[in-house]
Design a protein around this motif. Structure first.
Motif: not given
Length: 771
Positions: A432-439, A691-699, A745-746
């Motif tokens: 999911a985070a990879a998809g968000a980062l792609f955008r 930012a994506a790394g922090r969010r991904a680690r929380r999830l 949610r990522a």
């Protein structure tokens, strides 16, 4: 290639290795795979099959520690490449290493990139076929199971229910036998070597569930559990396929470095005759000819000739460097437009390119020692699951229950504690985070890097091509009318990068007819009887003008133009800063992170860029080992370093850093070494990945805590006999759905401009209870 062909190829290869291992002396057979260091120690690399988790890595390294003469064994978990070093003057017995690995339950062979690529491609096809079979069976078996569930509460007769159960069996049994082979083989190899791996509880759960389902169908029971078994295999195979694809990407590092090597060289004999020889035959003092368009095969010093060389491996600068007699050149550098005679100073095995490759390999091995969240959690999974199932079986037997009821409850425990939720807790967030980062314009190379991005407190930038745009541009100075147009027309006849920048800086009528390029100097042409020259200051007689321009523009390079006897003109050409570089650096500094610039470029150029960005901590003229030394010093002091770079000389530093990021215009080697690539001219993706790394680690932590809570509630219920295997399978599937939905949610966004916050509970704490 069909299954039979692959099987025959594997058997033949294994037979040849086994035959070799029975010979009394193998030094000559495996000499090509050994490398000797100056201190007398030997080193060899092995491709190891069957490595699935951190426990496998630890078992291999501990097991090889007892092999006579072995000084160290380090396994790169990413690409399953094992590096073994023997003690100085010890007998480098490759056969003993292969035998020890076989005794531990792992098949291995001396590392050869081509053979490894074929093996990985075959394994990927095998896993994809298994996934397709499991997916097809899951859909059809679940359709039949839903019909049975609905019929139990309606008017379905026992005969129809039993028929549906047997149809499920006809589909599920052969599908599970085929699709589960990767897990069955791993479990068997582990047991043969006296180890219990993560594949064992999966195999045990699947086999017991299928056996129990057949028994229940034979006895005409209400429920069978074929659907749970094949769905379990389907979910787990998804993870295996993704893992295999990620591993194939890591192999690109070795392939891209190999592409820089020359297999042969043109040797200049004492009588001046030329002959082609393998690079391995070159010794110090040999004279070689490097033609235009060829790569320099070995480090050396230019004896004769002048040419432009791409030496970005050393300096990071993509602009060609003019070399002539007395200048040093390095293996892997691409020769431009002139022939060079080079005297070799460091042949194959001791060149700078070999040093870069060795630095990268050691850095990747060191980074693979850090275990990801799922690996930390699964360390405790196997013994706890087995203990819970065994206690359930023994407890119910001791309480007077029959074998049938006790076994049903034990199977329910195995199913309800299936590692699906735990196995999806991390990969689902990564996807999911990879998809968000792609955008956001970021391509994630390694999903495990998200955890490392979350921990970054120091960001190290390269200058050229990273803080600056990759393509050079003409400075905005004002020049005499007609001078720029004439210079641009002449630049159209040159392949030099600075000439290209000059040619693109203005609209021109086209190149001058009859223009000729002087190797390593520039290009000349006649226009209306006047000689026009474009190139180096010496070629145009513009040394004074060039010095004045460099004084005014310390971060620029110059290309000069002269028309006949008129005064020459020096054009400043430089790589402009990325549009938002200053804002990104300012945001990083405001968030409390430390920012450094480590570059191989000239001191004046680096100082100018650092001043524009407000960075006080910078260093210039660094070689690849010096960059790694700086990064390792930061990490020894407790810093978590993000390296952002693009050049060949940045590749080892990218691999050595805690996490790494490269622009998509980077060299192929740097792209392969980086954890992520970013697109476009903006530097904002640096903030996005943090930012994506922090969010991904929380999830990830939330998913692990949920998995822990699920097991705390579900295991006692199953052990108490309150959950049938069917309900256990539904609960297991439900936990997987919850974990997946939370992971989605990522995709809501990265919040790239938020400052660096303090992160919540420790990773190790969450992992320790997530079983």
């Amino acid at each position: 290639m069909c299954c039979t062909d692959m099987a025959l190829a594997y058997v033949e290869a294994h037979a040849s290795w086994s035959e070799a291992n029975t010979r009394p002396s193998l030094g000559r057979d495996y000499a090509a795979f050994l490398s000797r260091a100056p201190d007398g120690s030997a080193r060899a690399a092995f491709a190891v099959e069957g490595v699935r988790c951190a426990a496998c890595m630890n078992a291999i390294e501990r097991g090889l520690a007892g092999v006579p003469g072995v000084a160290s064994a380090r396994l790169n978990f990413s690409d399953r490449r094992l590096a073994v070093t023997w003690q100085p003057q010890a007998d480098a017995d490759i056969a003993a290493v292969l035998a020890a690995l076989d005794g531990l339950g792992f098949k291995a062979q001396p590392f050869a990139p081509g053979r490894l690529a074929d093996a990985e491609a075959a394994e990927t096809k095998r896993l994809v076929r298994a996934l397709a079979v499991a997916g097809f069976a899951s859909m059809n078996v679940m359709l039949l199971a839903i019909s049975v569930w609905a019929g139990i509460d309606s008017d379905m007769t026992p005969e129809n229910r039993d028929l549906f159960h047997w149809i499920q069996a006809v589909i599920a049994l052969p599908a599970a036998a085929y699709a589960g082979r990767p897990f069955y083989e791993g479990a068997f190899r582990g047991l043969k070597a006296g180890r219990v791996t993560m594949d064992f509880p999966i195999t045990l759960g699947v086999v017991l569930t299928l056996v129990m389902s057949v028994v229940e169908s034979l006895s005409g029971a209400t429920h069978a559990y074929f659907d749970g078994a094949v769905m379990l295999l389907f979910f787990l195979l998804i993870g295996r396929v993704l893992d295999q694809v990620m591993r194939r990407r890591t192999r690109a590092c070795a392939e891209n470095l190999a592409a820089l090597r020359s297999e042969g060289a043109t040797l200049v004999d004492a009588d001046g005759s030329l002959r082609d020889v393998p690079v391995a035959e070159l010794g110090s003092g040999a004279r070689i000819l490097v033609r235009p368009g060829e790569r320099v095969p070995a480090d050396g010093v230019v004896e004769h000739g002048t040419s432009d060389l791409d030496q970005s491996l050393v300096t990071g600068e993509t602009a060609a460097v003019t070399v002539r007699g007395g200048d040093r050149v390095f293996a892997g550098a691409l020769n431009g437009n002139g022939a060079l005679t080079v005297r070799v100073t460091a042949a194959a095995g001791a060149s700078l390119l070999d040093e870069v490759e060795d630095l990268m390999r050691r850095a990747l091995e060191a980074r693979s020692r850090a275990l990801v969240l799922a690996d930390k959690a699964t360390r405790l999974y196997v013994p706890l699951v087995h203990a819970a199932a065994a206690v359930t079986l023994v407890g119910w037997l001791a309480a007077g229950s029959g074998w049938h009821a006790a076994l049903l409850d034990a199977v329910a425990v195995l199913i309800v504690t299936c590692p699906c939720a735990l196995g999806l807790a991390i990969p689902a967030v990564q996807a999911a985070a990879a998809g968000a980062l792609f955008r956001e314009g970021v391509l994630l190379n390694d999903g495990t890097a998200l955890e490392r991005f979350a921990e970054i407190d120091t960001v190290v930038f390269d200058k050229t091509g990273t803080l600056t745009l990759p393509e050079p541009t003409l400075s905005g100075d004002v020049f005499a009318p007609g001078v720029l147009e004439a210079a641009a027309r002449l630049a159209l006849s040159s392949r030099h990068p600075m000439a290209t920048a000059l040619a693109s800086g203005t609209c021109s009528a086209g190149p001058f007819p009859g223009a000729q390029e002087a190797a390593g100097l520039g290009v000349r042409a006649l226009a209306d009887g006047v000689e026009l020259r474009l190139g180096s200051p010496r070629f145009c007689g513009a040394e004074a003008e060039a010095s004045a321009v460099l004084a005014a523009h310390p971060d620029a390079s110059v290309i000069c133009f002269r028309a006949g006897t008129e005064a020459p003109v020096a054009f400043p050409v430089r790589q402009a800063l990325r549009p938002d570089a200053a804002d990104v650096v300012a945001t990083l500094l405001r968030s409390g992170r430390r920012v450094l610039i480590l570059s191989g470029d000239r001191s004046a150029a680096v100082e100018a860029v650092a001043g524009q960005l407000g960075v006080t901590d910078w260093a210039a003229g660094l070689t690849p080992p010096e960059k790694i030394a700086r990064i390792e010093a930061l990490q020894r002091s407790g810093r978590r370093v993000l390296m952002v770079g693009d050049g060949l000389n940045d590749a080892p530093a990218l691999a050595a850093a805690h996490a790494s990021l490269s622009p998509v215009t980077a060299s192929h080697v740097s792209q392969a070494a980086a954890d992520a690539l970013f697109l476009g001219r903006s530097l904002a993706p640096v903030l996005a990945v943090l930012a994506a790394g922090r969010r991904a680690r929380r999830l990830m932590l939330q998913n692990l805590w949920f998995s822990a809570a699920y097991n705390v509630v579900a295991v006692p219920l199953a052990a108490a006999g309150l959950l049938t295997p069917l309900i256990a399978a539904l609960a297991m599937s439900g936990s997987s759905v919850v974990v997946t939905l939370n992971a989605l949610r990522a995709r809501l966004g990265t919040g790239r401009s938020r400052p660096h916050p303090a992160d919540g509970p420790g990773i190790a704490d969450a992992a320790a209870v997530a079983v």
